[in-house]
Motif scaffolding. Structure first.
Motif, PDB file in Angstrom:
ATOM      1  N   ILE A  40       0.859  -1.191   0.000  1.00  9.02           N
ATOM      2  CA  ILE A  40       0.000   0.000   0.000  1.00  9.02           C
ATOM      3  C   ILE A  40       0.893   1.238   0.000  1.00  9.02           C
ATOM      4  O   ILE A  40       2.094   1.147   0.278  1.00  9.02           O
ATOM      5  CB  ILE A  40      -0.971   0.040   1.210  1.00  9.02           C
ATOM      6  CG1 ILE A  40      -0.211   0.127   2.543  1.00  9.02           C
ATOM      7  CG2 ILE A  40      -1.891  -1.182   1.180  1.00  9.02           C
ATOM      8  CD1 ILE A  40      -1.106   0.287   3.766  1.00  9.02           C
ATOM      9  N   SER A  56      -9.712  -1.165   5.691  1.00  7.06           N
ATOM     10  CA  SER A  56     -10.635  -1.847   4.774  1.00  7.06           C
ATOM     11  C   SER A  56     -10.398  -3.350   4.843  1.00  7.06           C
ATOM     12  O   SER A  56      -9.355  -3.796   5.339  1.00  7.06           O
ATOM     13  CB  SER A  56     -10.389  -1.353   3.344  1.00  7.06           C
ATOM     14  OG  SER A  56      -9.105  -1.807   2.908  1.00  7.06           O
ATOM     15  N   PRO A  57     -11.341  -4.144   4.344  1.00  2.00           N
ATOM     16  CA  PRO A  57     -11.108  -5.587   4.303  1.00  2.00           C
ATOM     17  C   PRO A  57      -9.832  -5.955   3.536  1.00  2.00           C
ATOM     18  O   PRO A  57      -9.107  -6.856   3.929  1.00  2.00           O
ATOM     19  CB  PRO A  57     -12.355  -6.131   3.602  1.00  2.00           C
ATOM     20  CG  PRO A  57     -13.423  -5.135   3.954  1.00  2.00           C
ATOM     21  CD  PRO A  57     -12.720  -3.805   3.944  1.00  2.00           C
ATOM     22  N   ASN A  58      -9.544  -5.227   2.475  1.00  7.14           N
ATOM     23  CA  ASN A  58      -8.335  -5.469   1.685  1.00  7.14           C
ATOM     24  C   ASN A  58      -7.082  -5.256   2.531  1.00  7.14           C
ATOM     25  O   ASN A  58      -6.175  -6.090   2.554  1.00  7.14           O
ATOM     26  CB  ASN A  58      -8.350  -4.517   0.472  1.00  7.14           C
ATOM     27  CG  ASN A  58      -7.176  -4.719  -0.447  1.00  7.14           C
ATOM     28  OD1 ASN A  58      -6.014  -4.625  -0.030  1.00  7.14           O
ATOM     29  ND2 ASN A  58      -7.457  -4.980  -1.706  1.00  7.14           N
ATOM     30  N   VAL A  59      -7.033  -4.140   3.232  1.00  6.43           N
ATOM     31  CA  VAL A  59      -5.875  -3.837   4.083  1.00  6.43           C
ATOM     32  C   VAL A  59      -5.844  -4.792   5.282  1.00  6.43           C
ATOM     33  O   VAL A  59      -4.772  -5.220   5.714  1.00  6.43           O
ATOM     34  CB  VAL A  59      -5.874  -2.355   4.519  1.00  6.43           C
ATOM     35  CG1 VAL A  59      -4.790  -2.081   5.556  1.00  6.43           C
ATOM     36  CG2 VAL A  59      -5.691  -1.455   3.303  1.00  6.43           C
ATOM     37  N   ALA A  61      -6.708  -7.896   5.337  1.00 10.89           N
ATOM     38  CA  ALA A  61      -6.115  -9.155   4.877  1.00 10.89           C
ATOM     39  C   ALA A  61      -4.598  -9.037   4.815  1.00 10.89           C
ATOM     40  O   ALA A  61      -3.869  -9.950   5.209  1.00 10.89           O
ATOM     41  CB  ALA A  61      -6.687  -9.542   3.512  1.00 10.89           C
ATOM     42  N   ARG A  62      -4.118  -7.895   4.367  1.00  9.53           N
ATOM     43  CA  ARG A  62      -2.671  -7.663   4.263  1.00  9.53           C
ATOM     44  C   ARG A  62      -2.031  -7.578   5.654  1.00  9.53           C
ATOM     45  O   ARG A  62      -0.974  -8.164   5.896  1.00  9.53           O
ATOM     46  CB  ARG A  62      -2.412  -6.381   3.481  1.00  9.53           C
ATOM     47  CG  ARG A  62      -2.838  -6.478   2.021  1.00  9.53           C
ATOM     48  CD  ARG A  62      -2.911  -5.098   1.362  1.00  9.53           C
ATOM     49  NE  ARG A  62      -3.485  -5.173   0.045  1.00  9.53           N
ATOM     50  CZ  ARG A  62      -2.777  -5.195  -1.079  1.00  9.53           C
ATOM     51  NH1 ARG A  62      -1.460  -5.125  -1.040  1.00  9.53           N
ATOM     52  NH2 ARG A  62      -3.377  -5.281  -2.246  1.00  9.53           N
ATOM     53  N   ALA A  71      -7.029 -11.519   9.169  1.00  7.31           N
ATOM     54  CA  ALA A  71      -7.785 -10.314   8.830  1.00  7.31           C
ATOM     55  C   ALA A  71      -8.871  -9.991   9.850  1.00  7.31           C
ATOM     56  O   ALA A  71      -9.165  -8.830  10.115  1.00  7.31           O
ATOM     57  CB  ALA A  71      -8.415 -10.461   7.445  1.00  7.31           C
TER      58      ALA A  71
END
Length: 101
Positions: A40, A56-59, A61-62, A71
């Protein structure tokens, strides 16, 4: 003297960014290095740390992969923070509470 029960003062659950700000130094990595590892932008990481942006869900997970905690931990922290903010900032006094029949 009364035997009054006192409730603890309700405080907002911590934003996940506050935790990140605490744990990043323990990794021995800089915030720029962490952002690069997460894939990111540095600005996105700083916005989360400074509580200007949600995780966010994306972040999530990361972050879950990077720190090995999944996550869900990050998403639950964000959800708890968001729910508390909503419950304490939105006027719901005109909305009735329904009871089941």
């Amino acid at each position: 003297m009364t035997n009054e029960i006192r409730r603890p003062i309700q405080r907002c659950p911590s934003h996940p960014g506050a935790l990140l700000d605490d744990i990043i130094p323990a990794t021995g990595k800089t915030k720029v290095e962490i952002a690069n590892l997460l894939g990111i932008s540095r600005q996105q990481l700083y916005d989360i740390i400074n509580e200007r942006k949600p995780v966010s869900p994306n972040v999530a997970a990361r972050l879950g992969k990077l720190f090995g905690d999944g996550a869900g931990v990050w998403l639950r922290m964000q959800a708890a923070h968001d729910a508390w903010q909503a419950e304490h900032s939105i006027d719901v006094s005109a909305i009735p509470t329904l009871k089941s029949a």
